[in-house]
Design an enzyme around this catalytic site. Structure first.
Site, PDB file in Angstrom:
ATOM      1  N   GLY A 163       0.797  -1.234   0.000  1.00 37.93           N
ATOM      2  CA  GLY A 163       0.000   0.000   0.000  1.00 37.93           C
ATOM      3  C   GLY A 163       0.827   1.281   0.000  1.00 37.93           C
ATOM      4  N   LYS A 164       2.097   1.166  -0.367  1.00 45.97           N
ATOM      5  CA  LYS A 164       2.973   2.354  -0.362  1.00 45.97           C
ATOM      6  C   LYS A 164       2.460   3.460  -1.290  1.00 45.97           C
ATOM      7  CE  LYS A 164       6.597   0.027  -1.787  1.00 45.97           C
ATOM      8  NZ  LYS A 164       5.958  -1.287  -1.957  1.00 45.97           N
ATOM      9  N   THR A 174      -0.471   3.775  -2.612  1.00 46.23           N
ATOM     10  CA  THR A 174      -1.811   4.211  -2.181  1.00 46.23           C
ATOM     11  C   THR A 174      -1.700   5.255  -1.079  1.00 46.23           C
ATOM     12  OG1 THR A 174      -2.699   2.045  -2.759  1.00 46.23           O
ATOM     13  CG2 THR A 174      -4.020   3.373  -1.238  1.00 46.23           C
ATOM     14  N   ARG A 228      11.876   4.245 -11.825  1.00 45.69           N
ATOM     15  CA  ARG A 228      12.525   3.206 -12.622  1.00 45.69           C
ATOM     16  C   ARG A 228      12.174   3.339 -14.115  1.00 45.69           C
ATOM     17  NH1 ARG A 228      14.973  -1.213 -10.364  1.00 45.69           N
ATOM     18  NH2 ARG A 228      15.103  -1.260  -8.101  1.00 45.69           N
ATOM     19  N   ARG A 261      19.500  -2.087  -5.977  1.00 44.26           N
ATOM     20  CA  ARG A 261      18.490  -1.541  -5.055  1.00 44.26           C
ATOM     21  C   ARG A 261      19.131  -0.474  -4.173  1.00 44.26           C
ATOM     22  NH1 ARG A 261      13.719  -5.339  -4.335  1.00 44.26           N
ATOM     23  NH2 ARG A 261      14.312  -7.373  -5.162  1.00 44.26           N
ATOM     24  N   SER A 312      12.552  -0.327  -0.748  1.00 48.63           N
ATOM     25  CA  SER A 312      13.759  -0.063   0.071  1.00 48.63           C
ATOM     26  C   SER A 312      13.946  -1.134   1.144  1.00 48.63           C
ATOM     27  CB  SER A 312      13.720   1.352   0.667  1.00 48.63           C
ATOM     28  OG  SER A 312      12.470   1.718   1.174  1.00 48.63           O
TER      29      SER A 312
HETATM   30  N1  LIG Z   1      12.519  -8.671  -7.914  1.00 42.76           N
HETATM   31  C1  LIG Z   1      11.640  -7.738  -7.537  1.00 42.76           C
HETATM   32  N2  LIG Z   1      11.446  -7.488  -6.229  1.00 42.76           N
HETATM   33  C2  LIG Z   1      10.561  -6.542  -5.863  1.00 42.76           C
HETATM   34  N3  LIG Z   1       9.830  -5.790  -6.724  1.00 42.76           N
HETATM   35  C3  LIG Z   1      10.000  -6.000  -8.042  1.00 42.76           C
HETATM   36  C4  LIG Z   1      10.911  -6.981  -8.496  1.00 42.76           C
HETATM   37  N4  LIG Z   1      10.879  -6.980  -9.864  1.00 42.76           N
HETATM   38  C5  LIG Z   1       9.998  -6.047 -10.240  1.00 42.76           C
HETATM   39  N5  LIG Z   1       9.463  -5.453  -9.140  1.00 42.76           N
HETATM   40  C6  LIG Z   1       8.512  -4.320  -9.238  1.00 42.76           C
HETATM   41  O1  LIG Z   1       9.287  -3.156  -8.946  1.00 42.76           O
HETATM   42  C7  LIG Z   1       8.672  -2.399  -7.913  1.00 42.76           C
HETATM   43  C8  LIG Z   1       9.680  -2.093  -6.785  1.00 42.76           C
HETATM   44  O2  LIG Z   1      10.555  -1.113  -7.179  1.00 42.76           O
HETATM   45  P1  LIG Z   1      11.327  -0.293  -6.058  1.00 42.76           P
HETATM   46  O3  LIG Z   1      12.152   0.698  -6.791  1.00 42.76           O
HETATM   47  O4  LIG Z   1      10.353   0.223  -5.075  1.00 42.76           O
HETATM   48  O5  LIG Z   1      12.240  -1.412  -5.364  1.00 42.76           O
HETATM   49  S1  LIG Z   1      13.522  -1.271  -4.437  1.00 42.76           S
HETATM   50  O6  LIG Z   1      13.251  -0.203  -3.448  1.00 42.76           O
HETATM   51  O7  LIG Z   1      14.670  -0.918  -5.276  1.00 42.76           O
HETATM   52  O8  LIG Z   1      13.706  -2.587  -3.805  1.00 42.76           O
HETATM   53  C9  LIG Z   1       7.572  -3.239  -7.315  1.00 42.76           C
HETATM   54  O9  LIG Z   1       6.488  -2.335  -7.253  1.00 42.76           O
HETATM   55  P2  LIG Z   1       5.610  -2.090  -5.938  1.00 42.76           P
HETATM   56  O10 LIG Z   1       4.576  -3.141  -6.023  1.00 42.76           O
HETATM   57  O11 LIG Z   1       5.049  -0.723  -6.175  1.00 42.76           O
HETATM   58  O12 LIG Z   1       6.420  -2.150  -4.695  1.00 42.76           O
HETATM   59  C10 LIG Z   1       7.353  -4.349  -8.309  1.00 42.76           C
HETATM   60  O13 LIG Z   1       6.241  -4.055  -9.097  1.00 42.76           O
HETATM   61  N1  LIG Z   2      -5.524   0.763   2.846  1.00 42.75           N
HETATM   62  C1  LIG Z   2      -5.944   0.009   1.836  1.00 42.75           C
HETATM   63  N2  LIG Z   2      -7.168  -0.533   1.851  1.00 42.75           N
HETATM   64  C2  LIG Z   2      -7.572  -1.293   0.826  1.00 42.75           C
HETATM   65  N3  LIG Z   2      -6.834  -1.580  -0.270  1.00 42.75           N
HETATM   66  C3  LIG Z   2      -5.611  -1.060  -0.328  1.00 42.75           C
HETATM   67  C4  LIG Z   2      -5.094  -0.247   0.713  1.00 42.75           C
HETATM   68  N4  LIG Z   2      -3.841   0.110   0.396  1.00 42.75           N
HETATM   69  C5  LIG Z   2      -3.591  -0.439  -0.795  1.00 42.75           C
HETATM   70  N5  LIG Z   2      -4.651  -1.145  -1.234  1.00 42.75           N
HETATM   71  C6  LIG Z   2      -4.739  -1.874  -2.499  1.00 42.75           C
HETATM   72  O1  LIG Z   2      -3.672  -2.802  -2.535  1.00 42.75           O
HETATM   73  C7  LIG Z   2      -3.087  -2.829  -3.793  1.00 42.75           C
HETATM   74  C8  LIG Z   2      -1.578  -2.536  -3.675  1.00 42.75           C
HETATM   75  O2  LIG Z   2      -1.413  -1.212  -3.248  1.00 42.75           O
HETATM   76  P1  LIG Z   2      -0.216  -0.316  -3.749  1.00 42.75           P
HETATM   77  O3  LIG Z   2      -0.413   1.032  -3.154  1.00 42.75           O
HETATM   78  O4  LIG Z   2      -0.071  -0.401  -5.232  1.00 42.75           O
HETATM   79  O5  LIG Z   2       1.020  -1.059  -3.044  1.00 42.75           O
HETATM   80  P2  LIG Z   2       2.594  -0.873  -3.262  1.00 42.75           P
HETATM   81  O6  LIG Z   2       2.807   0.515  -3.799  1.00 42.75           O
HETATM   82  O7  LIG Z   2       3.169  -1.064  -1.894  1.00 42.75           O
HETATM   83  O8  LIG Z   2       2.985  -1.947  -4.216  1.00 42.75           O
HETATM   84  C9  LIG Z   2      -3.839  -1.835  -4.666  1.00 42.75           C
HETATM   85  O9  LIG Z   2      -4.812  -2.538  -5.418  1.00 42.75           O
HETATM   86  C10 LIG Z   2      -4.501  -0.936  -3.674  1.00 42.75           C
HETATM   87  O10 LIG Z   2      -5.722  -0.423  -4.156  1.00 42.75           O
END
Ligand SMILES: Nc1ncnc2c1ncn2[C@@H]1O[C@H](COP(=O)(O)OS(=O)(=O)O)[C@@H](OP(=O)(O)O)[C@H]1O
Ligand SMILES: Nc1ncnc2c1ncn2[C@@H]1O[C@H](COP(=O)(O)OP(=O)(O)O)[C@@H](O)[C@H]1O
Length: 212
Positions: free
Chosen positions: A47-48, A50, A75, A89, A116
Protein backbone atom coordinates in the site's frame (compact mmCIF):
# COMPACT_ATOMS: atom_id res chain seq x y z
CA UNK A 1 28.86 23.60 4.24
CA UNK A 2 32.10 25.58 4.38
CA UNK A 3 31.93 28.22 1.66
CA UNK A 4 35.68 28.68 1.14
CA UNK A 5 37.10 25.20 0.97
CA UNK A 6 38.02 23.46 -2.27
CA UNK A 7 37.30 19.80 -1.76
CA UNK A 8 37.10 16.34 -3.28
CA UNK A 9 33.86 14.37 -3.12
CA UNK A 10 33.94 10.92 -4.69
CA UNK A 11 35.43 11.41 -8.16
CA UNK A 12 34.75 15.15 -8.19
CA UNK A 13 37.95 17.00 -7.48
CA UNK A 14 38.53 20.71 -6.83
CA UNK A 15 34.93 21.55 -6.17
CA UNK A 16 33.44 24.27 -4.02
CA UNK A 17 30.03 24.64 -2.39
CA UNK A 18 28.19 27.83 -3.34
CA UNK A 19 25.79 29.30 -0.81
CA UNK A 20 22.75 31.22 -1.99
CA UNK A 21 21.27 34.03 0.11
CA UNK A 22 17.80 32.58 -0.28
CA UNK A 23 17.91 29.31 1.64
CA UNK A 24 15.67 26.60 2.98
CA UNK A 25 14.28 28.79 5.78
CA UNK A 26 13.16 31.49 3.34
CA UNK A 27 11.52 28.92 1.08
CA UNK A 28 9.81 27.27 4.04
CA UNK A 29 8.34 30.55 5.23
CA UNK A 30 7.09 31.22 1.71
CA UNK A 31 5.33 27.84 1.72
CA UNK A 32 4.27 27.78 5.38
CA UNK A 33 5.62 24.29 5.98
CA UNK A 34 8.83 22.42 6.74
CA UNK A 35 10.67 20.64 3.95
CA UNK A 36 11.04 16.98 4.86
CA UNK A 37 11.00 13.44 3.49
CA UNK A 38 8.20 11.00 4.26
CA UNK A 39 9.87 7.70 3.38
CA UNK A 40 7.35 4.88 2.91
CA UNK A 41 8.90 1.40 3.00
CA UNK A 42 7.28 -2.04 2.72
CA UNK A 43 6.63 -5.06 0.58
CA UNK A 44 5.26 -4.87 -2.93
CA UNK A 45 1.48 -4.59 -2.58
CA UNK A 46 1.63 -3.31 1.01
CA UNK A 47 0.00 0.00 0.00
CA UNK A 48 2.97 2.35 -0.36
CA UNK A 49 1.74 4.10 -3.52
CA UNK A 50 -1.81 4.21 -2.18
CA UNK A 51 -0.67 5.95 0.99
CA UNK A 52 1.65 8.28 -0.96
CA UNK A 53 -1.21 9.43 -3.20
CA UNK A 54 -3.74 9.75 -0.36
CA UNK A 55 -1.26 11.74 1.72
CA UNK A 56 -0.33 14.00 -1.18
CA UNK A 57 -4.00 14.70 -1.84
CA UNK A 58 -4.75 15.45 1.82
CA UNK A 59 -1.78 17.80 1.99
CA UNK A 60 -2.94 19.52 -1.18
CA UNK A 61 -6.42 19.98 0.32
CA UNK A 62 -4.77 21.68 3.30
CA UNK A 63 -2.77 23.98 1.05
CA UNK A 64 0.55 22.16 1.54
CA UNK A 65 2.99 21.42 -1.27
CA UNK A 66 4.19 17.83 -1.62
CA UNK A 67 5.74 15.73 -4.34
CA UNK A 68 5.70 11.94 -4.70
CA UNK A 69 8.80 9.99 -5.73
CA UNK A 70 7.53 6.48 -6.45
CA UNK A 71 10.12 3.72 -6.90
CA UNK A 72 8.21 2.11 -9.75
CA UNK A 73 7.84 5.48 -11.54
CA UNK A 74 11.46 6.54 -11.15
CA UNK A 75 12.53 3.21 -12.62
CA UNK A 76 10.87 4.46 -15.85
CA UNK A 77 13.45 7.25 -16.11
CA UNK A 78 16.21 8.26 -13.71
CA UNK A 79 16.69 4.67 -12.51
CA UNK A 80 15.93 2.74 -15.68
CA UNK A 81 19.52 1.46 -15.72
CA UNK A 82 18.99 -0.37 -12.42
CA UNK A 83 17.73 -3.89 -11.76
CA UNK A 84 16.84 -5.62 -8.50
CA UNK A 85 20.10 -7.10 -7.26
CA UNK A 86 21.29 -5.80 -3.92
CA UNK A 87 23.69 -3.15 -5.24
CA UNK A 88 21.12 -1.90 -7.76
CA UNK A 89 18.49 -1.54 -5.05
CA UNK A 90 21.06 0.27 -2.90
CA UNK A 91 21.80 2.67 -5.75
CA UNK A 92 18.07 3.13 -6.38
CA UNK A 93 17.60 4.15 -2.77
CA UNK A 94 20.69 6.37 -2.75
CA UNK A 95 19.53 8.26 -5.85
CA UNK A 96 15.95 8.65 -4.67
CA UNK A 97 17.32 9.77 -1.30
CA UNK A 98 19.45 12.42 -2.99
CA UNK A 99 16.55 13.67 -5.11
CA UNK A 100 14.27 13.69 -2.06
CA UNK A 101 16.90 15.68 -0.20
CA UNK A 102 16.76 18.37 -2.90
CA UNK A 103 12.97 18.53 -2.65
CA UNK A 104 13.16 18.83 1.14
CA UNK A 105 15.74 21.60 0.76
CA UNK A 106 13.34 23.31 -1.61
CA UNK A 107 10.85 23.33 1.29
CA UNK A 108 8.64 20.63 -0.21
CA UNK A 109 7.16 17.67 1.68
CA UNK A 110 8.69 14.91 -0.40
CA UNK A 111 6.94 11.55 -0.22
CA UNK A 112 9.21 8.68 -1.30
CA UNK A 113 7.48 5.32 -1.76
CA UNK A 114 9.72 2.41 -2.61
CA UNK A 115 10.29 -1.06 -1.20
CA UNK A 116 13.76 -0.06 0.07
CA UNK A 117 14.28 -3.50 1.61
CA UNK A 118 17.65 -2.94 3.24
CA UNK A 119 17.84 -1.17 6.60
CA UNK A 120 21.38 0.00 5.92
CA UNK A 121 20.33 1.90 2.77
CA UNK A 122 17.40 3.63 4.50
CA UNK A 123 19.54 4.47 7.52
CA UNK A 124 22.24 5.95 5.27
CA UNK A 125 19.66 8.29 3.77
CA UNK A 126 18.44 9.28 7.24
CA UNK A 127 22.02 9.85 8.42
CA UNK A 128 22.72 12.24 5.54
CA UNK A 129 19.94 14.57 6.68
CA UNK A 130 19.50 16.92 9.59
CA UNK A 131 17.55 15.65 12.61
CA UNK A 132 13.82 15.41 12.00
CA UNK A 133 13.99 15.64 8.21
CA UNK A 134 13.46 11.90 7.61
CA UNK A 135 10.09 10.49 8.61
CA UNK A 136 10.14 6.73 8.06
CA UNK A 137 6.78 5.05 7.59
CA UNK A 138 6.66 1.25 7.70
CA UNK A 139 3.79 -0.46 5.89
CA UNK A 140 3.61 -3.39 8.29
CA UNK A 141 1.33 -5.58 6.21
CA UNK A 142 1.59 -9.36 6.26
CA UNK A 143 3.09 -11.02 3.19
CA UNK A 144 -0.12 -13.07 2.86
CA UNK A 145 -2.17 -9.87 2.38
CA UNK A 146 0.28 -8.41 -0.17
CA UNK A 147 0.39 -11.71 -2.02
CA UNK A 148 -3.40 -12.02 -2.00
CA UNK A 149 -3.67 -8.53 -3.52
CA UNK A 150 -1.06 -9.32 -6.21
CA UNK A 151 -2.24 -6.42 -8.38
CA UNK A 152 0.49 -6.96 -10.98
CA UNK A 153 0.58 -10.76 -10.81
CA UNK A 154 4.25 -10.62 -9.81
CA UNK A 155 3.94 -12.76 -6.66
CA UNK A 156 2.41 -15.52 -8.76
CA UNK A 157 5.32 -15.31 -11.18
CA UNK A 158 7.82 -15.27 -8.30
CA UNK A 159 6.20 -18.32 -6.67
CA UNK A 160 6.66 -20.38 -9.83
CA UNK A 161 10.23 -19.11 -10.27
CA UNK A 162 9.59 -16.89 -13.28
CA UNK A 163 10.87 -13.86 -11.34
CA UNK A 164 14.01 -14.44 -9.33
CA UNK A 165 14.91 -12.39 -6.28
CA UNK A 166 11.43 -11.09 -5.53
CA UNK A 167 11.21 -9.24 -2.21
CA UNK A 168 9.47 -11.33 0.46
CA UNK A 169 9.64 -14.53 -1.59
CA UNK A 170 13.31 -15.22 -2.32
CA UNK A 171 14.83 -11.85 -1.49
CA UNK A 172 15.00 -10.17 1.93
CA UNK A 173 12.93 -7.40 3.45
CA UNK A 174 14.37 -5.86 6.62
CA UNK A 175 11.70 -4.12 8.69
CA UNK A 176 12.66 -0.83 10.36
CA UNK A 177 13.70 -1.05 14.01
CA UNK A 178 12.99 2.54 15.03
CA UNK A 179 10.74 4.22 12.53
CA UNK A 180 8.51 7.20 13.21
CA UNK A 181 5.24 5.64 12.01
CA UNK A 182 3.96 2.07 11.61
CA UNK A 183 0.83 1.41 9.54
CA UNK A 184 -0.78 -1.84 10.65
CA UNK A 185 -3.95 -3.84 10.36
CA UNK A 186 -6.36 -3.54 13.27
CA UNK A 187 -8.29 -6.68 14.17
CA UNK A 188 -7.19 -8.14 10.87
CA UNK A 189 -8.47 -5.17 8.85
CA UNK A 190 -6.28 -2.76 6.95
CA UNK A 191 -7.06 0.93 7.64
CA UNK A 192 -8.58 2.74 4.67
CA UNK A 193 -6.27 4.86 2.48
CA UNK A 194 -7.62 8.06 4.06
CA UNK A 195 -7.15 6.63 7.57
CA UNK A 196 -3.54 5.76 6.71
CA UNK A 197 -2.98 9.27 5.39
CA UNK A 198 -4.62 10.73 8.51
CA UNK A 199 -2.21 8.78 10.74
CA UNK A 200 0.76 10.36 8.95
CA UNK A 201 -0.86 13.80 8.85
CA UNK A 202 -1.58 13.86 12.56
CA UNK A 203 2.06 12.95 13.25
CA UNK A 204 3.21 15.77 10.97
CA UNK A 205 0.78 18.20 12.51
CA UNK A 206 1.85 17.36 16.06
CA UNK A 207 5.56 17.71 15.20
CA UNK A 208 5.10 21.08 13.49
CA UNK A 209 5.87 20.10 9.89
CA UNK A 210 2.76 21.84 8.61
CA UNK A 211 3.92 25.29 9.66
CA UNK A 212 7.13 27.15 8.78
N1 LIG B 1 12.52 -8.67 -7.91
C1 LIG B 1 11.64 -7.74 -7.54
N2 LIG B 1 11.45 -7.49 -6.23
C2 LIG B 1 10.56 -6.54 -5.86
N3 LIG B 1 9.83 -5.79 -6.72
C3 LIG B 1 10.00 -6.00 -8.04
C4 LIG B 1 10.91 -6.98 -8.50
N4 LIG B 1 10.88 -6.98 -9.86
C5 LIG B 1 10.00 -6.05 -10.24
N5 LIG B 1 9.46 -5.45 -9.14
C6 LIG B 1 8.51 -4.32 -9.24
O1 LIG B 1 9.29 -3.16 -8.95
C7 LIG B 1 8.67 -2.40 -7.91
C8 LIG B 1 9.68 -2.09 -6.78
O2 LIG B 1 10.55 -1.11 -7.18
P1 LIG B 1 11.33 -0.29 -6.06
O3 LIG B 1 12.15 0.70 -6.79
O4 LIG B 1 10.35 0.22 -5.07
O5 LIG B 1 12.24 -1.41 -5.36
S1 LIG B 1 13.52 -1.27 -4.44
O6 LIG B 1 13.25 -0.20 -3.45
O7 LIG B 1 14.67 -0.92 -5.28
O8 LIG B 1 13.71 -2.59 -3.81
C9 LIG B 1 7.57 -3.24 -7.31
O9 LIG B 1 6.49 -2.33 -7.25
P2 LIG B 1 5.61 -2.09 -5.94
O10 LIG B 1 4.58 -3.14 -6.02
O11 LIG B 1 5.05 -0.72 -6.18
O12 LIG B 1 6.42 -2.15 -4.69
C10 LIG B 1 7.35 -4.35 -8.31
O13 LIG B 1 6.24 -4.05 -9.10
N1 LIG C 1 -5.52 0.76 2.85
C1 LIG C 1 -5.94 0.01 1.84
N2 LIG C 1 -7.17 -0.53 1.85
C2 LIG C 1 -7.57 -1.29 0.83
N3 LIG C 1 -6.83 -1.58 -0.27
C3 LIG C 1 -5.61 -1.06 -0.33
C4 LIG C 1 -5.09 -0.25 0.71
N4 LIG C 1 -3.84 0.11 0.40
C5 LIG C 1 -3.59 -0.44 -0.79
N5 LIG C 1 -4.65 -1.14 -1.23
C6 LIG C 1 -4.74 -1.87 -2.50
O1 LIG C 1 -3.67 -2.80 -2.54
C7 LIG C 1 -3.09 -2.83 -3.79
C8 LIG C 1 -1.58 -2.54 -3.68
O2 LIG C 1 -1.41 -1.21 -3.25
P1 LIG C 1 -0.22 -0.32 -3.75
O3 LIG C 1 -0.41 1.03 -3.15
O4 LIG C 1 -0.07 -0.40 -5.23
O5 LIG C 1 1.02 -1.06 -3.04
P2 LIG C 1 2.59 -0.87 -3.26
O6 LIG C 1 2.81 0.52 -3.80
O7 LIG C 1 3.17 -1.06 -1.89
O8 LIG C 1 2.99 -1.95 -4.22
C9 LIG C 1 -3.84 -1.83 -4.67
O9 LIG C 1 -4.81 -2.54 -5.42
C10 LIG C 1 -4.50 -0.94 -3.67
O10 LIG C 1 -5.72 -0.42 -4.16
Amino acid sequence: MNGHVISTVGRSTNIKWHECPIGKLERQSLLGQKGCIVWITGLSGSGKSTLACALSRELYCRGRLSYVLDGDNLRHGLNSDLGFKQEDRAENIRRIGEVAKLFADAGVICIASLISPYRRDRDACRASLSEGTFIEVFMDMPLELCEARDVKGLYKLARVGNIKGFTGIDDPYEAPLNCEIVIQQKDGVCPSPSAMAEQVLSYMESKGYLRA
